[in-house]
Scaffold this active site. Sequence first.
Site, PDB file in Angstrom:
ATOM      1  N   TYR A  28      -6.655   5.950   4.171  1.00 26.93           N
ATOM      2  CA  TYR A  28      -6.730   4.998   3.062  1.00 26.93           C
ATOM      3  C   TYR A  28      -5.996   3.699   3.395  1.00 26.93           C
ATOM      4  CZ  TYR A  28      -5.272   2.321  -0.818  1.00 26.93           C
ATOM      5  OH  TYR A  28      -5.007   1.243  -1.594  1.00 26.93           O
ATOM      6  N   THR A  62       1.383   5.877  -7.197  1.00 26.46           N
ATOM      7  CA  THR A  62       2.345   5.177  -8.042  1.00 26.46           C
ATOM      8  C   THR A  62       1.632   4.054  -8.791  1.00 26.46           C
ATOM      9  OG1 THR A  62       4.085   5.616  -6.415  1.00 26.46           O
ATOM     10  CG2 THR A  62       4.522   3.901  -8.046  1.00 26.46           C
ATOM     11  N   GLU A  88       0.824  -1.206   0.000  1.00 34.80           N
ATOM     12  CA  GLU A  88       0.000   0.000   0.000  1.00 34.80           C
ATOM     13  C   GLU A  88       0.861   1.259   0.000  1.00 34.80           C
ATOM     14  OE1 GLU A  88      -2.968  -0.018  -0.706  1.00 34.80           O
ATOM     15  OE2 GLU A  88      -3.426  -2.131  -0.383  1.00 34.80           O
ATOM     16  N   ASP A 109      -9.629   5.986  -2.383  1.00 34.14           N
ATOM     17  CA  ASP A 109      -8.484   6.574  -3.071  1.00 34.14           C
ATOM     18  C   ASP A 109      -8.960   7.215  -4.373  1.00 34.14           C
ATOM     19  OD1 ASP A 109      -9.133   4.401  -4.597  1.00 34.14           O
ATOM     20  OD2 ASP A 109      -7.059   3.846  -5.010  1.00 34.14           O
TER      21      ASP A 109
END
Length: 344
Positions: free
Chosen positions: A126, A49, A43, A144
Amino acid sequence: MERDNKSSEFLHIGNKLLSWYGKNARDLPFRQTKDPYKIWICEIVFQQTRISQGLNHYNNFIKRFPDVKTLADAEENEVLLYWKGLGYYSRAINIHKASQQIMNDYQGVFPADYEEILKLKGVGKYTAAAVSSICFGGRMPAVDGNFYRVLSRIFADDFDISNSKAFSYFSQLAAMVMPDNVGDFNQAMMDLGSEICKPKNPLCSECPVNDDCLAFSMQKISEYPVKTKKVKTEDLALKYYFVHRNGQFLIRQRKDDFIWKKLFEFPPVISVELEPFIRNVKTINHKLTHKNLIIEISSVEVHSEAVWNSFIAENQYLITDFEAFHDKSFPKPLENYIQNSLKD
DNA sequence: AAGGCGGGGGG
DNA sequence: CCCCCAGCCTT
């Protein structure tokens, strides 16, 4: 989390996503495990990314640091080395600190509770939701960028995702479609957002919930999500000196403020004695999200051992060479500069 | 509540 | 060239 009658009206959407995920889940290394350590690392690696960009970093990281204790026992600089080229380097510093938090505060056992996971350095809402739901049956949506995009389209909702209240707003929307298997639901949303409900040119004809998507039915997919805040970039000039002698060159470590936290760089200034030995000057343009870097690197070849030694002593520079620099983490443009110098 | 933080890839 | 990506921390 209690579900009221109104929200169950949209529950079939979440169930369709689960069913789709069962058949179309991406085959990723961290999908084979529920080890909270590995899920946590993944995560962090994949914050801001793309999977394709971070996959090698993730695999190499897990291979070198297979568990919390191994990571906690490592040197910070080695953790940074495994983060080389990935960006947002405070993530590496923070997971290292968090691993020591787990050793000290949780006897080396990864905390299972959302609120406890949230206390770890570098872990926000998150990540805490993702780890707790995937590994421990937690019931928080891992909201997210994918959630923003998918939910704003399904509900044709123009809530501004650059608004600081967006997280809590879309968390409520998520709760309306969220089925019992929250862990798989969270991952289903990520895969849908990545493979189908893409930012541009989404594959709506293949979408398992296109029947439920208000934006699609109105042919207004491109209008969602709404984001008002624009990214502004400004120029920033950096000056470095590649001071070298007999295949060795000088470096120092950056502070943990500003950009490239704790990465290594070249001397930013030289002494008057060294000025005559400037051989060539190269300008590198390097794009960051908020800055356009113009990096000027002057190559300085030092012949006098006395001048070399006094320059090092005065500034406390470190000496490295074209082999040993691989052991340290350099910013991408400097890494590239060294690689190119090696060819000459 | 707003701004900063990397680097890569797509359109 | 601009936007976005398995966000978080600091101010």
